[in-house]
Design a protein around this motif. Structure first.
Motif, PDB file in Angstrom:
ATOM      1  N   TRP A 123     -48.120   3.583   3.042  1.00 25.77           N
ATOM      2  CA  TRP A 123     -48.533   2.540   2.090  1.00 25.77           C
ATOM      3  C   TRP A 123     -48.738   3.126   0.690  1.00 25.77           C
ATOM      4  O   TRP A 123     -49.270   2.455  -0.184  1.00 25.77           O
ATOM      5  CB  TRP A 123     -49.844   1.897   2.576  1.00 25.77           C
ATOM      6  CG  TRP A 123     -50.875   2.927   2.960  1.00 25.77           C
ATOM      7  CD1 TRP A 123     -51.775   3.526   2.139  1.00 25.77           C
ATOM      8  CD2 TRP A 123     -51.069   3.511   4.253  1.00 25.77           C
ATOM      9  NE1 TRP A 123     -52.523   4.449   2.833  1.00 25.77           N
ATOM     10  CE2 TRP A 123     -52.112   4.455   4.139  1.00 25.77           C
ATOM     11  CE3 TRP A 123     -50.464   3.325   5.507  1.00 25.77           C
ATOM     12  CZ2 TRP A 123     -52.561   5.205   5.232  1.00 25.77           C
ATOM     13  CZ3 TRP A 123     -50.918   4.067   6.582  1.00 25.77           C
ATOM     14  CH2 TRP A 123     -51.953   4.995   6.439  1.00 25.77           C
ATOM     15  N   TYR A 136     -44.993   4.052  -4.583  1.00 24.16           N
ATOM     16  CA  TYR A 136     -45.303   3.498  -5.898  1.00 24.16           C
ATOM     17  C   TYR A 136     -43.993   3.085  -6.567  1.00 24.16           C
ATOM     18  O   TYR A 136     -43.587   3.664  -7.576  1.00 24.16           O
ATOM     19  CB  TYR A 136     -46.061   4.517  -6.758  1.00 24.16           C
ATOM     20  CG  TYR A 136     -47.439   4.887  -6.244  1.00 24.16           C
ATOM     21  CD1 TYR A 136     -48.398   3.916  -5.973  1.00 24.16           C
ATOM     22  CD2 TYR A 136     -47.782   6.219  -6.028  1.00 24.16           C
ATOM     23  CE1 TYR A 136     -49.665   4.263  -5.508  1.00 24.16           C
ATOM     24  CE2 TYR A 136     -49.046   6.573  -5.574  1.00 24.16           C
ATOM     25  CZ  TYR A 136     -49.981   5.598  -5.310  1.00 24.16           C
ATOM     26  OH  TYR A 136     -51.222   5.947  -4.856  1.00 24.16           O
ATOM     27  N   HIS A 187     -58.439   2.908  -4.647  1.00 20.92           N
ATOM     28  CA  HIS A 187     -58.712   1.468  -4.691  1.00 20.92           C
ATOM     29  C   HIS A 187     -58.055   0.836  -5.918  1.00 20.92           C
ATOM     30  O   HIS A 187     -57.407  -0.222  -5.823  1.00 20.92           O
ATOM     31  CB  HIS A 187     -60.225   1.229  -4.704  1.00 20.92           C
ATOM     32  CG  HIS A 187     -60.626  -0.205  -4.572  1.00 20.92           C
ATOM     33  ND1 HIS A 187     -61.670  -0.611  -3.767  1.00 20.92           N
ATOM     34  CD2 HIS A 187     -60.150  -1.345  -5.126  1.00 20.92           C
ATOM     35  CE1 HIS A 187     -61.795  -1.926  -3.832  1.00 20.92           C
ATOM     36  NE2 HIS A 187     -60.886  -2.386  -4.663  1.00 20.92           N
ATOM     37  N   ARG A 190     -54.423   0.592  -5.379  1.00 20.44           N
ATOM     38  CA  ARG A 190     -54.122  -0.480  -4.414  1.00 20.44           C
ATOM     39  C   ARG A 190     -54.099  -1.835  -5.114  1.00 20.44           C
ATOM     40  O   ARG A 190     -53.233  -2.667  -4.829  1.00 20.44           O
ATOM     41  CB  ARG A 190     -55.160  -0.483  -3.288  1.00 20.44           C
ATOM     42  CG  ARG A 190     -54.923  -1.570  -2.252  1.00 20.44           C
ATOM     43  CD  ARG A 190     -55.826  -1.402  -1.054  1.00 20.44           C
ATOM     44  NE  ARG A 190     -57.169  -1.896  -1.273  1.00 20.44           N
ATOM     45  CZ  ARG A 190     -58.274  -1.195  -1.109  1.00 20.44           C
ATOM     46  NH1 ARG A 190     -58.224   0.083  -0.762  1.00 20.44           N
ATOM     47  NH2 ARG A 190     -59.458  -1.744  -1.308  1.00 20.44           N
ATOM     48  N   GLN A 204     -50.822  -1.931  -6.806  1.00 19.44           N
ATOM     49  CA  GLN A 204     -49.728  -2.081  -5.847  1.00 19.44           C
ATOM     50  C   GLN A 204     -49.600  -3.513  -5.341  1.00 19.44           C
ATOM     51  O   GLN A 204     -48.501  -3.978  -5.050  1.00 19.44           O
ATOM     52  CB  GLN A 204     -49.941  -1.146  -4.656  1.00 19.44           C
ATOM     53  CG  GLN A 204     -49.741   0.331  -4.954  1.00 19.44           C
ATOM     54  CD  GLN A 204     -50.171   1.178  -3.781  1.00 19.44           C
ATOM     55  OE1 GLN A 204     -51.339   1.474  -3.606  1.00 19.44           O
ATOM     56  NE2 GLN A 204     -49.207   1.550  -2.948  1.00 19.44           N
ATOM     57  N   THR A 205     -50.729  -4.191  -5.206  1.00 17.17           N
ATOM     58  CA  THR A 205     -50.720  -5.561  -4.669  1.00 17.17           C
ATOM     59  C   THR A 205     -50.727  -6.604  -5.776  1.00 17.17           C
ATOM     60  O   THR A 205     -50.867  -7.805  -5.491  1.00 17.17           O
ATOM     61  CB  THR A 205     -51.929  -5.767  -3.735  1.00 17.17           C
ATOM     62  OG1 THR A 205     -53.141  -5.517  -4.449  1.00 17.17           O
ATOM     63  CG2 THR A 205     -51.847  -4.847  -2.524  1.00 17.17           C
ATOM     64  N   SER A 210     -56.867   8.026   1.327  1.00 14.70           N
ATOM     65  CA  SER A 210     -56.565   6.763   0.652  1.00 14.70           C
ATOM     66  C   SER A 210     -57.198   5.573   1.353  1.00 14.70           C
ATOM     67  O   SER A 210     -57.345   4.504   0.747  1.00 14.70           O
ATOM     68  CB  SER A 210     -55.047   6.561   0.569  1.00 14.70           C
ATOM     69  OG  SER A 210     -54.488   6.170   1.819  1.00 14.70           O
ATOM     70  N   TYR A 222     -53.580   2.175   8.971  1.00  8.96           N
ATOM     71  CA  TYR A 222     -54.135   1.692   7.707  1.00  8.96           C
ATOM     72  C   TYR A 222     -55.326   0.766   7.941  1.00  8.96           C
ATOM     73  O   TYR A 222     -56.392   0.924   7.322  1.00  8.96           O
ATOM     74  CB  TYR A 222     -53.037   0.953   6.935  1.00  8.96           C
ATOM     75  CG  TYR A 222     -53.503   0.341   5.631  1.00  8.96           C
ATOM     76  CD1 TYR A 222     -53.634   1.109   4.488  1.00  8.96           C
ATOM     77  CD2 TYR A 222     -53.806  -1.014   5.549  1.00  8.96           C
ATOM     78  CE1 TYR A 222     -54.056   0.556   3.287  1.00  8.96           C
ATOM     79  CE2 TYR A 222     -54.227  -1.581   4.348  1.00  8.96           C
ATOM     80  CZ  TYR A 222     -54.357  -0.790   3.224  1.00  8.96           C
ATOM     81  OH  TYR A 222     -54.786  -1.347   2.049  1.00  8.96           O
ATOM     82  N   ARG A 258     -59.394   1.027   6.770  1.00 10.20           N
ATOM     83  CA  ARG A 258     -60.027   0.000   5.946  1.00 10.20           C
ATOM     84  C   ARG A 258     -61.226  -0.629   6.661  1.00 10.20           C
ATOM     85  O   ARG A 258     -62.249  -0.951   6.028  1.00 10.20           O
ATOM     86  CB  ARG A 258     -58.997  -1.078   5.592  1.00 10.20           C
ATOM     87  CG  ARG A 258     -57.902  -0.649   4.617  1.00 10.20           C
ATOM     88  CD  ARG A 258     -58.390  -0.564   3.175  1.00 10.20           C
ATOM     89  NE  ARG A 258     -58.940  -1.819   2.714  1.00 10.20           N
ATOM     90  CZ  ARG A 258     -58.234  -2.821   2.203  1.00 10.20           C
ATOM     91  NH1 ARG A 258     -56.910  -2.719   2.084  1.00 10.20           N
ATOM     92  NH2 ARG A 258     -58.824  -3.928   1.790  1.00 10.20           N
ATOM     93  N   ASP A 264     -52.470  -6.787   2.170  1.00  7.85           N
ATOM     94  CA  ASP A 264     -52.386  -5.583   1.333  1.00  7.85           C
ATOM     95  C   ASP A 264     -51.334  -4.627   1.876  1.00  7.85           C
ATOM     96  O   ASP A 264     -50.517  -4.084   1.124  1.00  7.85           O
ATOM     97  CB  ASP A 264     -53.746  -4.868   1.292  1.00  7.85           C
ATOM     98  CG  ASP A 264     -54.754  -5.543   0.381  1.00  7.85           C
ATOM     99  OD1 ASP A 264     -54.358  -6.433  -0.396  1.00  7.85           O
ATOM    100  OD2 ASP A 264     -55.941  -5.171   0.448  1.00  7.85           O
ATOM    101  N   TRP A 265     -51.365  -4.403   3.183  1.00 10.89           N
ATOM    102  CA  TRP A 265     -50.462  -3.416   3.776  1.00 10.89           C
ATOM    103  C   TRP A 265     -49.003  -3.824   3.597  1.00 10.89           C
ATOM    104  O   TRP A 265     -48.157  -2.998   3.252  1.00 10.89           O
ATOM    105  CB  TRP A 265     -50.781  -3.234   5.265  1.00 10.89           C
ATOM    106  CG  TRP A 265     -49.850  -2.258   5.916  1.00 10.89           C
ATOM    107  CD1 TRP A 265     -49.923  -0.898   5.872  1.00 10.89           C
ATOM    108  CD2 TRP A 265     -48.677  -2.576   6.675  1.00 10.89           C
ATOM    109  NE1 TRP A 265     -48.870  -0.356   6.563  1.00 10.89           N
ATOM    110  CE2 TRP A 265     -48.097  -1.357   7.067  1.00 10.89           C
ATOM    111  CE3 TRP A 265     -48.074  -3.780   7.067  1.00 10.89           C
ATOM    112  CZ2 TRP A 265     -46.931  -1.302   7.835  1.00 10.89           C
ATOM    113  CZ3 TRP A 265     -46.914  -3.730   7.825  1.00 10.89           C
ATOM    114  CH2 TRP A 265     -46.355  -2.497   8.201  1.00 10.89           C
ATOM    115  N   MET A 320     -48.004  -3.221  -0.033  1.00  4.58           N
ATOM    116  CA  MET A 320     -47.918  -1.811  -0.382  1.00  4.58           C
ATOM    117  C   MET A 320     -46.771  -1.111   0.344  1.00  4.58           C
ATOM    118  O   MET A 320     -46.173  -0.169  -0.189  1.00  4.58           O
ATOM    119  CB  MET A 320     -49.243  -1.126  -0.053  1.00  4.58           C
ATOM    120  CG  MET A 320     -50.418  -1.653  -0.872  1.00  4.58           C
ATOM    121  SD  MET A 320     -52.016  -1.199  -0.178  1.00  4.58           S
ATOM    122  CE  MET A 320     -52.095   0.532  -0.593  1.00  4.58           C
TER     123      MET A 320
END
Length: 714
Positions: A27, A30, A143, A146, A149-150, A212, A478, A482, A497-498, A501
């Motif tokens: 995840w 980038y 964070h 993330r 990314q989202t 992460s 992941y 979390r 989110d996953w 990402m």
């Protein structure tokens, strides 16, 4: 000097995988951000502000911000000691270093918690990532990335996070020969033979991925352990791994084989009451901390499934755990003592045995002992009621143990997202202190005032390029991290989110894939163990169905032990007329589970032996409902497969094709589960199939003859 550190760090990690989009980046991809939405993110990441020379951990945070900005925004922020204008990112470690006029107060944060806040300081503005510790800043950095990314809004941030529990650990079931028990993703990533002289860059990539998601501990080898791991040769190797993990805030733990004083120490006994044994463990702890000053402690499996333990000497779990705890206490180490205990010599219902052994010992364990309890009382089944120990030991900290590897859930080839299972257990009400006494409140210590807290996950990380054996199994790794960080996290939000990402932010992809994930666990329950059935897998490897296995020497290893199907009905009677396992649950659960009319139907056959013609809430008989659930499970997988087929072209071809192939395997094996289970239970019940229901493709003898002696993880 600062630039040299960062350049050196950049040669490691996930920045340049050997192949594009093969899953190695997890995840932490980038990829370039869409040009139309990139501007506010570019504006926010102009420079990183960090006065003075950074620590190794803060250098990792800087490197991560650089990597993220370079990949997503095609720009690398400058690194300065002083802020200028807009677009500053302050990395602040320590309460005394928080810039004035920000309004940020770290007082109520945990040591590794963090604040992320949009601020204006005089003529400068930007984002502050602040924590009491360097590792908290690193967590906050992940964070923030993330959020980018989202595609979240980062213009007005006001985030404050502290972890739910202290110890967030991944348990590896890896052996020293690199075989992984219940692992479905290749060999162990720990190449013990080459350690300590060769440090595989993959170790750093692993540590980065764990950090992460907030994981701060790793136990390196199998709980069915080898005492050699505590010898100087292996302590030197373990120390080399600890050196890699330390900057990422990860402590190393090791499994302690209870008979080690005999196997590697030359003693004639491992009796915890023997002064020589106590002295051996104290000296061994001293030795370990010479190699690894921040060693976390021991994980112990004792007196279960043939493993040695204190009961071999007429002692109990307190005697064993406290002896090890006393050895570690001068160094700040802890003992995680697993409550997964059952014995072929105990005629009591296996679901009751851990509670029976441990609850009378409440309040007797040392302060640095965590009793590690599986989420359910049997063994990581597709569905179990929460373990009755949760809430029943108010003076003992209980640590949750979840499984991340899918030992009973189709291995790597079945898409089964486990976060809804974790959520179901954590939200369950124990009623230990009245309504609202959730399992989560027991685990985080808030219900009963525990100060030492933890969550463990039995991992599935291996040498496969994609780490987990399948791309979707990465989601369970992941999600575990979390949810270990936040026991109240929402499983669907984590899935969202996953997916973003790992694959794409395209809503045409995200929405159907999240829906697939959220329904996948229930589909597996339906085609494997509907209506509260459990442990029907083939024995040993646990691959595929085996409800007909009834002749093994240990009764509790036979699926027949759990379903108890006969011509009159099916299910395990755990009411007062049966094993009385319901007595281990507080009211009103005792009455709820004990009444066939009020027990949740998804746990019906866990608690009751039910006549085949029992009328269900749908109006169908139990037999009809059971066969329909099996059939529904297959249909649900077929729907998942069809959904995925409609997503071709929305992600890279390589990952798309492998997932499509695995979903084909899952549908084939779901059909196998459905047909073989219906054929077997029909041979017991003698009942005709409901109208319109397709018969099994083969007869029951065909399914009984299927053998998989070399299934992985066995």
């Amino acid at each position: 000097m600062l630039r040299l550190i960062i350049i050196a760090l950049s040669v490691f990690g996930l920045a340049a995988p050997a192949q594009a989009e093969d899953g190695y980046e997890l995840w932490l991809r980038y990829p370039p951000m869409e040009r139309a939405i990139a501007k506010p993110y570019r504006d926010a990441m102009q420079r990183i502000i960090l006065p003075g020379e950074p620590s190794e951990t803060l250098s990792l945070a800087i490197s991560e911000l650089e990597r993220g900005a370079t990949g997503m925004l095609d720009r690398t922020p400058s690194i300065d000691e002083d802020a200028k204008g807009r677009g500053n990112i302050w990395l602040v470690s320590g309460s005394d270093n928080v810039p004035a006029d920000t309004g940020i107060d770290l007082t109520d944060l945990a040591e590794d918690g963090y604040v992320i806040r949009t601020v204006t300081i005089g003529k400068t503005s930007g984002i502050v990532i602040a924590s009491k510790s360097d590792v908290g800043v690193l967590y906050g950095t992940f964070h923030l990335l993330r959020l980018m990314q989202t595609r979240a809004d980062i213009t007005e941030l006001n985030v404050s996070e502290s972890p739910s529990v202290d110890v967030r650990i991944m348990n590896h079931w890896d052996n020293l020969d690199r075989y992984v028990e219940r692992g479905y993703s290749g060999q162990s990533i720990w190449d013990w033979h080459k350690l300590p002289d060769y440090i595989d860059p993959r170790y750093e990539d692993y540590a980065r991925a764990q950090a992460s998601i907030g994981i701060n501990g790793v136990s390196l080898i199998n709980v069915n352990s080898d005492a050699m791991v505590l010898t100087p040769m292996y302590l030197e190797k373990t120390a080399a791994l600890a050196d890699v993990f330390r900057p990422y805030g990860i402590k190393v733990y090791q499994t302690a084989r209870f008979s080690a004083p005999m196997e590697i120490g030359g003693l004639e006994t491992a009796d915890p009451a023997d002064p020589a044994v106590q002295q051996w463990w104290a000296e061994k702890a001293d030795e370990i901390y010479q190699y690894i000053p921040d060693f976390g402690g021991f994980l112990v499996k004792a007196n279960s499934e043939g493993q040695p333990g204190p009961q071999d000497y007429g002692r109990n779990h307190v005697d064993g755990a406290n002896m090890l705890a006393d050895a570690l206490a001068p160094h700040g180490g802890i003992v995680m003592w697993r409550a997964f205990v059952y014995s072929e010599h105990d005629d009591e219902d296996r679901a009751k045995q851990a509670y029976t052994q441990f609850v009378p010992l409440d309040g007797q364990f040392r302060d640095n002992v965590l009793v590690q309890v599986k989420n359910g009382a049997i063994d990581f089944q597709p569905r179990e009621p929460f373990h009755p120990m949760f809430g029943a030991m108010p003076e003992t900290p209980l640590m949750m143990e979840f499984q991340v590897t899918k030992e009973y859930l189709g291995f790597a080839t079945h898409l089964v997202y486990l976060a809804p299972l974790y959520e179901e257990v954590l939200e369950a009400d124990t009623y230990a202190e009245g309504e609202g006494s959730t399992v989560a409140s027991v685990v985080d210590g808030s219900l009963q005032g525990q100060s030492l807290t933890g969550v463990a996950g039995v991992g599935n990380v291996g040498s496969d390029r994609n780490w987990s054996g399948s791309h979707f199994d990465q989601a369970n790794w992941y999600a575990f991290g979390r949810m270990a960080w936040d026991l109240h996290a929402d499983s669907e939000a984590i899935a969202d989110d996953w997916v973003r990402m790992t694959f794409s932010n395209d809503p045409a992809f995200v929405t159907p894939v999240v829906d697939m994930m959220m329904g996948s666990r229930e589909a597996a329950v339906n085609y494997m163990t509907p209506l509260g059935l459990a442990h029907l897998m083939a024995t040993g490897h646990h691959y595929g169905p085996g409800p007909w296995v009834c002749d093994l020497g240990r009764p509790e290893w036979n699926p027949c032990y759990y379903h108890k199907a006969d011509e009159n009905g099916i299910g395990f009677d755990r009411t007062e007329t049966g094993s009385d396992a319901i007595s281990q649950y507080a009211e009103p659960l005792h009455d709820l589970y004990g009444d066939i009319d009020t027990v949740p139907e998804n746990l019906l056959l866990w608690f009751h032996h039910v006549p085949w013609d029992h009328e269900m809430k749908s109006g169908a008989t139990l037999w009809e409902e059971l066969t329909r659930h099996y059939t529904l499970g297959v249909e649900q997988v077929a729907d998942m497969r069809a959904t995925w087929a409609g997503l071709e072209g929305l992600i890279d071809d390589g990952r798309y094709a492998q997932i499509a192939a695995f979903l084909g395997i899952q549908e084939k094996e779901a059909q196998w589960w459905r047909d073989s289970s219906i054929a077997y239970f029909q041979s017991i019940s003698g009942l005709p199939l409901p109208d319109g229901l397709a018969p099994p493709e083969k007869d029951v003898e065909y399914y009984k003859a299927i053998s998989h002696p070399f299934a992985p993880g066995n």
